[in-house]
Design a protein around this motif. Structure first.
Motif, short mmCIF file in Angstrom:
data_model
loop_
_atom_site.label_atom_id
_atom_site.label_comp_id
_atom_site.label_asym_id
_atom_site.label_seq_id
_atom_site.Cartn_x
_atom_site.Cartn_y
_atom_site.Cartn_z
N ILE A 137 0.83 -1.21 0.00
CA ILE A 137 0.00 0.00 0.00
C ILE A 137 0.87 1.26 0.00
O ILE A 137 0.56 2.23 -0.70
N LYS A 138 1.96 1.24 0.75
CA LYS A 138 2.87 2.39 0.76
C LYS A 138 3.46 2.62 -0.62
O LYS A 138 3.61 3.75 -1.07
N GLY A 139 3.81 1.54 -1.31
CA GLY A 139 4.35 1.66 -2.67
C GLY A 139 3.33 2.26 -3.62
O GLY A 139 3.66 3.13 -4.44
N GLU A 140 2.09 1.82 -3.51
CA GLU A 140 1.02 2.37 -4.34
C GLU A 140 0.82 3.84 -4.04
O GLU A 140 0.63 4.66 -4.94
N ARG A 141 0.86 4.19 -2.76
CA ARG A 141 0.71 5.59 -2.35
C ARG A 141 1.83 6.44 -2.94
O ARG A 141 1.59 7.54 -3.47
N ASP A 142 3.05 5.95 -2.87
CA ASP A 142 4.19 6.70 -3.41
C ASP A 142 4.07 6.88 -4.91
O ASP A 142 4.37 7.96 -5.44
N GLU B 233 2.74 10.49 -9.50
CA GLU B 233 1.86 10.81 -10.62
C GLU B 233 1.16 12.14 -10.39
O GLU B 233 1.05 12.96 -11.30
N ARG B 234 0.69 12.37 -9.15
CA ARG B 234 0.04 13.64 -8.81
C ARG B 234 0.98 14.81 -9.05
O ARG B 234 0.60 15.82 -9.65
N ASP B 235 2.22 14.69 -8.58
CA ASP B 235 3.19 15.77 -8.74
C ASP B 235 3.47 16.04 -10.21
O ASP B 235 3.59 17.20 -10.63
N SER B 236 3.54 14.98 -11.00
CA SER B 236 3.76 15.12 -12.43
C SER B 236 2.59 15.86 -13.09
O SER B 236 2.78 16.74 -13.93
N LEU B 237 1.39 15.51 -12.69
CA LEU B 237 0.20 16.17 -13.24
C LEU B 237 0.12 17.63 -12.82
O LEU B 237 -0.28 18.48 -13.61
N ASP C 13 2.71 19.55 -12.30
CA ASP C 13 3.68 20.23 -13.16
C ASP C 13 3.11 20.45 -14.55
O ASP C 13 3.30 21.51 -15.16
N GLU C 14 2.41 19.46 -15.06
CA GLU C 14 1.81 19.57 -16.38
C GLU C 14 0.76 20.69 -16.40
O GLU C 14 0.68 21.45 -17.36
N ILE C 15 -0.01 20.80 -15.35
CA ILE C 15 -1.02 21.87 -15.26
C ILE C 15 -0.34 23.23 -15.25
O ILE C 15 -0.79 24.16 -15.94
N LYS C 16 0.75 23.37 -14.49
CA LYS C 16 1.49 24.64 -14.46
C LYS C 16 1.98 25.01 -15.86
O LYS C 16 1.90 26.17 -16.28
#
Length: 74
Positions: free
Chosen positions: A30-35, A40-44, A46-49
């Protein structure tokens, strides 16, 4: 999960070890999935910026073009 909780339930040390091992495997998965999701969230984000910057540049360009059209047609 705490060993004391399992011990209070009357489980043997061997049973507790097996339960804790399996629980650790589940938690680590679960920790791996969270990471991965955080990455992915951080990448998205950056893409929005980047897209926001492109939109702002296009809006400025459009404003300049409108100004040029008004000045040229006079």
């Amino acid at each position: 999960m705490k060993r004391e909780f399992l011990k209070a339930m009357g489980l043997t040390d061997e049973q507790i070890d097996k339960i804790m091992s399996e629980h650790g495997t589940t938690v680590n998965t679960i920790k791996g999935e969270r990471d991965n999701l955080a990455t992915e969230r951080d990448s998205l984000k950056d893409e929005i910026k980047n897209r926001d910057g492109q939109i702002t540049a296009l809006e400025k360009r459009q404003a300049v073009q409108k100004t040029c059209r008004r000045n040229c047609s006079v």
